[in-house]
Enzyme design. Structure first.
Site, mmCIF file in Angstrom:
data_model
loop_
_atom_site.group_PDB
_atom_site.id
_atom_site.type_symbol
_atom_site.label_atom_id
_atom_site.label_comp_id
_atom_site.label_asym_id
_atom_site.label_seq_id
_atom_site.Cartn_x
_atom_site.Cartn_y
_atom_site.Cartn_z
ATOM 1 N N TRP A 154 0.799 -1.403 -0.147
ATOM 2 C CA TRP A 154 -0.170 0.036 0.031
ATOM 3 C C TRP A 154 0.833 1.204 -0.057
ATOM 4 O O TRP A 154 0.468 2.081 0.576
ATOM 5 C CB TRP A 154 -0.974 0.016 1.187
ATOM 6 C CG TRP A 154 -2.103 -0.956 0.983
ATOM 7 C CD1 TRP A 154 -2.188 -2.061 1.771
ATOM 8 C CD2 TRP A 154 -3.172 -1.000 0.297
ATOM 9 N NE1 TRP A 154 -3.385 -2.720 1.307
ATOM 10 C CE2 TRP A 154 -4.017 -2.023 0.380
ATOM 11 C CE3 TRP A 154 -3.529 0.140 -0.690
ATOM 12 C CZ2 TRP A 154 -5.283 -2.238 -0.332
ATOM 13 C CZ3 TRP A 154 -4.909 0.221 -1.343
ATOM 14 C CH2 TRP A 154 -5.622 -1.264 -1.025
ATOM 15 N N THR A 156 1.503 4.287 -1.472
ATOM 16 C CA THR A 156 0.823 5.043 -2.700
ATOM 17 C C THR A 156 1.979 5.984 -3.409
ATOM 18 O O THR A 156 2.382 6.830 -2.773
ATOM 19 C CB THR A 156 -0.245 6.026 -1.997
ATOM 20 O OG1 THR A 156 -1.147 5.177 -1.583
ATOM 21 C CG2 THR A 156 -1.204 6.815 -3.008
ATOM 22 N N ARG A 266 -35.332 15.179 -11.406
ATOM 23 C CA ARG A 266 -36.055 13.927 -11.505
ATOM 24 C C ARG A 266 -37.397 14.139 -10.903
ATOM 25 O O ARG A 266 -37.384 14.917 -9.896
ATOM 26 C CB ARG A 266 -35.206 13.021 -10.666
ATOM 27 C CG ARG A 266 -35.760 11.503 -10.373
ATOM 28 C CD ARG A 266 -35.445 10.757 -11.526
ATOM 29 N NE ARG A 266 -36.000 9.445 -11.556
ATOM 30 C CZ ARG A 266 -36.272 8.747 -12.354
ATOM 31 N NH1 ARG A 266 -35.673 8.898 -13.705
ATOM 32 N NH2 ARG A 266 -36.739 7.258 -12.131
ATOM 33 N N GLU A 364 -4.572 7.305 6.297
ATOM 34 C CA GLU A 364 -3.878 8.133 7.286
ATOM 35 C C GLU A 364 -4.286 8.033 8.820
ATOM 36 O O GLU A 364 -4.688 8.834 9.401
ATOM 37 C CB GLU A 364 -4.337 9.683 6.878
ATOM 38 C CG GLU A 364 -2.983 10.228 6.023
ATOM 39 C CD GLU A 364 -2.388 11.173 6.606
ATOM 40 O OE1 GLU A 364 -2.694 11.982 7.590
ATOM 41 O OE2 GLU A 364 -1.174 11.561 5.961
#
Ligand code: FAD
Length: 381
Positions: A154, A156, A266, A364
């Protein structure tokens, strides 16, 4: 207490909001769908000089946490991944600024500020994420440096990073006191970036495994004094935690924007869905919690700017991350609900907000870990 942004902060908000709407929003779905690194978005942030925002003036920045949160919020409103590019750049910056030697600062900080260098940060291992003290990666002292062996997951930005801050234990001490951080350049022999995760959210910025096999680094690659690296990084993370919260605030606001536009158009039972009182109450709760998150996040950022540190900042930073990311999940879930079946279809962007919100509660420091921090500090003298 001043709740107004100053002139510079308003200018950053106007600029980033305009760029986010004109250039980033049209790319957001594609980045998520293809899970390809958005080099064009990185180049855009670089061209705008946004990477410099948290850096001291010496590196061309403003050293203003509030401006950082503004930039992240505005980008995060339309594209989680583009906002993530800023954050991924700012985590290693914070650690090096807090604990780096002059030589390390000279080598890495100007490039991180300009966007000419990219960094990454790695503590997590297959057997230990929250429990950082359980890492097995070891750095063994040689005469003039260390030899590091271990495996990470992991990490990043590892694929794109020029250097990675890697956590490794020195010696056999228990707890986090033996954890050190080493700045390892990508091309160091024995250092290998492994498999990329196929992720449910945060798909545009890759997260990879790392393998370290007899990686030699000189002593000058260690961050701070031996045994202090982890503490330095945790204190730096208190300063950057509001940015995670800002990403959650942006995500919540973006989900609300999309939802309001959808439910006005909608129709059900002969009227716009937005005209049902039960629906308006849902929107009212989504708006209220998002605004409360915003206040917490910008308060934490203002505390960073005011030089408040220690337990006071740690607690506020954790509370703002916890509340803003729990809110983002809640808001995104209700947003999908209000889209009805369209919320489940990949033709509409709202599913992306839902998937990205889930990531925010895990990265985090998971939200349980934030609660542990807040609970512990609530009983600290
Ligand atoms: C998209 C993404 C990007 C990431 N990027 C990075 C990166 O760049 N660098 C990096 O080092 N890591 C990175 N991570 C890893 C991340 O930091 C960890 O996933 C996180 O810290 C949780 O660790 P874990 O997944 O091992 O879960 P575990 O620690 O195994 O936890 C499993 C569950 O148990 C709960 N739990 C654990 N301990 C406690 C406790 N004491 N009290 C209550 N509950 C507890 C957790 O909250 C969680 O719900 C990334 C993760 C994701 C999803």
């Amino acid at each position: 207490m001043d709740f107004e942004f100053n002139e510079d902060q308003r200018a950053i908000q106007d600029l980033v909001r305009r760029v986010a709407n004109e250039k980033v929003a049209p790319r957001a779905n594609e980045i998520d769908a293809t899970a390809e690194y958005p080099q064009d978005m990185f180049d855009l942030l670089k061209e705008l000089g946004l990477f410099t925002l948290p850096f001291p003036e010496k590196y061309g920045g403003m050293e203003d946490s509030i401006s950082c949160c503004i930039a992240i919020e505005e980008l995060g409103r339309v594209c989680y991944n583009t906002a993530y590019l800023l954050l991924v750049q700012w985590l290693p910056f914070g650690a090096i600024l807090a604990g780096g030697s002059d030589a390390q600062k000279d080598k890495y900080l100007p490039g991180l500020a300009s966007g000419d260098l990219r960094g990454a940060f790695s503590t997590t291992e297959p057997q230990s994420g929250s429990d950082v003290a359980g890492i097995k990666t070891r750095a063994v002292r040689t005469g003039d440096g260390y030899v590091i062996n271990g495996a990470k997951i992991w990490c990043t930005n590892a694929e794109k990073a020029d250097f990675i801050l890697v956590a490794a234990k020195v010696g056999e001490g228990k707890g986090t006191s033996s954890i050190n951080m080493f700045i390892i350049d990508r091309d160091t022999p024995g250092f290998e970036v492994g498999k990329k995760e196929d992720k449910m959210g945060a798909r545009g910025v890759p997260s990879n495994a790392l393998f370290l096999s007899d990686v030699y680094v000189p002593e000058s690659a260690r961050l701070g004094p031996e045994g202090k690296g982890f503490k330095i990084v945790m204190e730096a993370f208190n300063k950057s935690r509001p940015y995670i919260g800002a990403r959650a605030v942006g995500l919540s606001q973006g989900a609300i924007d999309h939802t309001k536009a959808f439910i006005k158009e909608r129709k059900a039972f002969g009227q716009s869905v937005s005209d049902f009182q039960g629906v308006r109450w849902m929107i009212a709760d989504m708006e209220t919690k998002t605004e409360a998150s915003r206040l917490m996040v910008y308060k934490a950022a203002a505390m960073v700017n005011a030089g408040i540190r220690g337990n006071e900042l740690a607690s506020m930073a954790a509370m703002s991350k916890l509340f803003a990311t729990d809110t983002a999940m809640d808001v995104a879930e209700n947003a999908v609900q209000l889209f009805g079946a369209a919320g489940i279809s990949s033709e509409y962007p709202i599913g992306r907000y839902f998937r990205d919100a889930k990531v925010l509660k895990i990265v985090e420091g998971t939200n349980q870990i934030q609660r542990n921090i807040i609970g512990k500090l609530a009983f600290a003298d």
